[in-house]
Design a protein around this motif. Structure first.
Motif, short mmCIF file in Angstrom:
data_model
loop_
_atom_site.label_atom_id
_atom_site.label_comp_id
_atom_site.label_asym_id
_atom_site.label_seq_id
_atom_site.Cartn_x
_atom_site.Cartn_y
_atom_site.Cartn_z
N GLN A 80 -16.10 37.82 -49.62
CA GLN A 80 -14.88 37.23 -49.07
C GLN A 80 -15.19 36.02 -48.20
N THR A 81 -16.30 36.03 -47.48
CA THR A 81 -16.61 34.91 -46.59
C THR A 81 -16.92 33.64 -47.37
N ARG A 94 -11.82 28.51 -44.31
CA ARG A 94 -10.56 27.95 -43.81
C ARG A 94 -10.80 27.07 -42.60
N GLY A 95 -11.92 26.36 -42.60
CA GLY A 95 -12.24 25.47 -41.49
C GLY A 95 -11.26 24.33 -41.35
N ASP A 96 -10.69 23.90 -42.45
CA ASP A 96 -9.72 22.80 -42.39
C ASP A 96 -8.31 23.29 -42.07
N ARG A 97 -8.14 24.62 -41.98
CA ARG A 97 -6.83 25.20 -41.64
C ARG A 97 -7.00 26.13 -40.44
N PRO A 98 -7.05 25.60 -39.22
CA PRO A 98 -7.37 26.44 -38.05
C PRO A 98 -6.31 27.49 -37.72
N ARG A 99 -5.06 27.27 -38.12
CA ARG A 99 -4.01 28.25 -37.80
C ARG A 99 -3.94 29.38 -38.81
N VAL A 114 -16.89 15.86 -52.02
CA VAL A 114 -16.51 17.11 -52.69
C VAL A 114 -15.41 17.79 -51.90
N THR A 115 -15.51 17.77 -50.58
CA THR A 115 -14.47 18.37 -49.75
C THR A 115 -13.14 17.66 -49.93
N LEU A 116 -13.19 16.33 -50.01
CA LEU A 116 -11.95 15.59 -50.25
C LEU A 116 -11.36 15.87 -51.62
N ALA A 117 -12.23 16.05 -52.62
CA ALA A 117 -11.75 16.27 -53.98
C ALA A 117 -11.13 17.65 -54.16
N THR A 118 -11.57 18.62 -53.40
CA THR A 118 -11.04 19.97 -53.54
C THR A 118 -10.10 20.20 -52.43
N PRO A 120 -8.77 36.46 -49.82
CA PRO A 120 -8.78 35.16 -50.50
C PRO A 120 -7.67 35.07 -51.54
N SER A 121 -6.97 33.96 -51.53
CA SER A 121 -5.91 33.74 -52.50
C SER A 121 -6.51 33.15 -53.77
N HIS A 122 -5.67 33.00 -54.78
CA HIS A 122 -6.14 32.38 -56.02
C HIS A 122 -6.50 30.91 -55.77
N ALA A 123 -5.77 30.26 -54.89
CA ALA A 123 -6.08 28.86 -54.55
C ALA A 123 -7.43 28.76 -53.86
N ASP A 124 -7.75 29.72 -52.98
CA ASP A 124 -9.07 29.74 -52.35
C ASP A 124 -10.16 29.91 -53.40
N ARG A 125 -9.94 30.82 -54.34
CA ARG A 125 -10.93 31.05 -55.40
C ARG A 125 -11.10 29.81 -56.28
N ARG A 126 -9.97 29.18 -56.63
CA ARG A 126 -10.02 27.98 -57.46
C ARG A 126 -10.73 26.83 -56.74
N ARG A 127 -10.44 26.67 -55.46
CA ARG A 127 -11.06 25.62 -54.65
C ARG A 127 -12.57 25.84 -54.55
N THR A 128 -13.00 27.08 -54.36
CA THR A 128 -14.42 27.39 -54.28
C THR A 128 -15.10 27.11 -55.61
#
Length: 99
Positions: free
Chosen positions: A38-39, A44-49, A95-99, A56-64
């Motif tokens: 899961q880690t 979620r470093g770019d989403r502090p709140r 890569v961070t900007l692209a994802t 993990p959501s599907h978007a988190d999995r896809r982004r990874t």
């Protein structure tokens, strides 16, 4: 115009094909992250709140998955030189900007 979600096509057979393709892509993303912890999936470093303990959501999995593919692709072309750390950090930011 036929469509559901993001894709919009002009006939019903194309819509059926898009549904099929979307189903397979969702399945491949889930399978690629099946063994990941899961880690790894919930950066979620770019989403502090956002709650870091949330599953993990599907978007988190896809982004990874997309981040890993882009990193592998860039690493094959990067030369191994003493000053490549700056270039690698630049690629990581891209890569961070692209994802």
């Amino acid at each position: 115009i036929w469509g559901a979600g993001q894709q919009q096509v002009r006939n019903v057979w194309s819509s059926i094909a898009c549904w099929n393709l979307n189903g397979w892509l969702d399945t491949l993303v889930e399978l690629s992250s099946w063994e990941a912890c899961q880690t790894e999936l919930t950066d979620r470093g770019d989403r502090p709140r956002d709650n870091p303990d949330r599953r993990p959501s599907h978007a988190d999995r896809r982004r990874t998955f997309a981040r890993e593919m882009l990193q592998k692709r860039f690493r094959t072309f990067l030369p191994e030189t003493p000053d490549s750390s700056q270039l690698r950090s630049l690629v990581e930011s891209l890569v961070t900007l692209a994802t």
